[in-house]
Enzyme design. Sequence first.
Site, PDB file in Angstrom:
ATOM      1  N   LYS A 111       1.399  35.269  62.583  1.00  0.00           N
ATOM      2  CA  LYS A 111       0.237  35.319  63.477  1.00  0.00           C
ATOM      3  C   LYS A 111       0.549  36.012  64.794  1.00  0.00           C
ATOM      4  CE  LYS A 111      -2.705  31.751  61.705  1.00  0.00           C
ATOM      5  NZ  LYS A 111      -3.611  30.652  61.966  1.00  0.00           N
ATOM      6  N   LYS A 194      -2.354  36.174  52.196  1.00  0.00           N
ATOM      7  CA  LYS A 194      -3.215  35.013  51.977  1.00  0.00           C
ATOM      8  C   LYS A 194      -4.664  35.330  52.362  1.00  0.00           C
ATOM      9  CE  LYS A 194      -3.358  31.686  54.991  1.00  0.00           C
ATOM     10  NZ  LYS A 194      -3.603  30.461  55.734  1.00  0.00           N
ATOM     11  N   LYS A 197      -9.547  33.121  57.072  1.00  0.00           N
ATOM     12  CA  LYS A 197     -10.787  33.236  57.851  1.00  0.00           C
ATOM     13  C   LYS A 197     -10.706  34.377  58.843  1.00  0.00           C
ATOM     14  CE  LYS A 197     -10.827  28.326  58.692  1.00  0.00           C
ATOM     15  NZ  LYS A 197      -9.394  28.184  58.984  1.00  0.00           N
TER      16      LYS A 197
END
Length: 332
Positions: A111, A194, A197
Amino acid sequence: MDRIFSGVQPSGNMTLGNYLGAIRNWVKLQDDYESIFCVVDMHAITVWQDPDDLRRATREVAAGMLAAGVDPKKNIIFNQSNVSAHAELGWVLNCVARLGWLNRMTQFKEKAGKHKENASCGLYVYPNLMAADILLYKATHVPVGDDQKQHLELARDIAQKFNNDFGKEVFPLPDPMIFGTATRVMSLRDGSKKMSKSDPSEYARIGMTDDADAIAKKIRKAKTDPHPIPDNVDGFEDRLEAKNLMNIYGALNDMKLEDVCAEYGGQSFADFKKALTDLAVAKLSPISEEMKRYMDDPAQIDAILRDGAERANAIAQPVLDEVKDVVGFLRP
Ligand code: AQP
């Protein structure tokens, strides 16, 4: 009775990954465990969230849980920031967890990307807050998708170190529950990533509120390869996208991957994609319609979250008090 804690971040529109990897399993478990399900809004702000979007997404995640069949009477559904004990225990656990442990967390690396100096401090200590979420309720089991396995192991390490440091068995070591055919649903655009969202591409994910047209379009555009569908599970080498679509089919239809291979092996992706679209629409439409009904009545969602926060707080506060006493904080 054993106790479950699990959560979803209101960091965008909920995906098929959140549904298959987490929420659908919660529905299956809710009769056998005392369950606490949380909209983890404090986790969501570890990356920038527009305040109006955060409010909407918080209600939407709650609506998703309710629409999927999580019973708010039998279980506790609440948003994290409404029980301040999460932040308080989170701080104590920041002082228990070791920097070396956090440095190994792959989600932070993914991230934060190349510019980790620009990442928030919250993103770095996210796993400590997640440990606090679980340990605050002395949860024994945590149903999650495969991507959260490493954070769960860290939560166990933190619980163990706390118990050892203070010489008291305060926290049980929580067991991960990772099950189903789609424990890691992958992006429709890149089978090595993955489904998320927060993926910048809408076409990478199927959203829980997508209508039939959107689902059909996304599956039609999903990346595949020029070969026919493999007829056995050994035929997936270098075919991550094919495996992902077939796993999704299996998960939605409660079938093993090998049975999907047996049914569709040798067929073209065009035919398989039609079948997958029909299945996804049939399974998701009732949920998305129910979600819309909840979203049209935000007062109802807010009342459920308020009631859940009160019940969560009643469990959390005595545990926090116990931690304060063990640590040596005065409670005059
Ligand atoms: N792709 C996935 N496959 C299976 N399970 C998944 N989960 C998330 N994505 C998948 C599971 O859903 C639960 C809630 O996840 P989260 O919202 O707390 O955080 P996340 O794992 O970081 O999910 P996202 O969608 O990728 O959010 P962003 O983009 O904001 O980071 C967890 O049990 C998770 O395992």
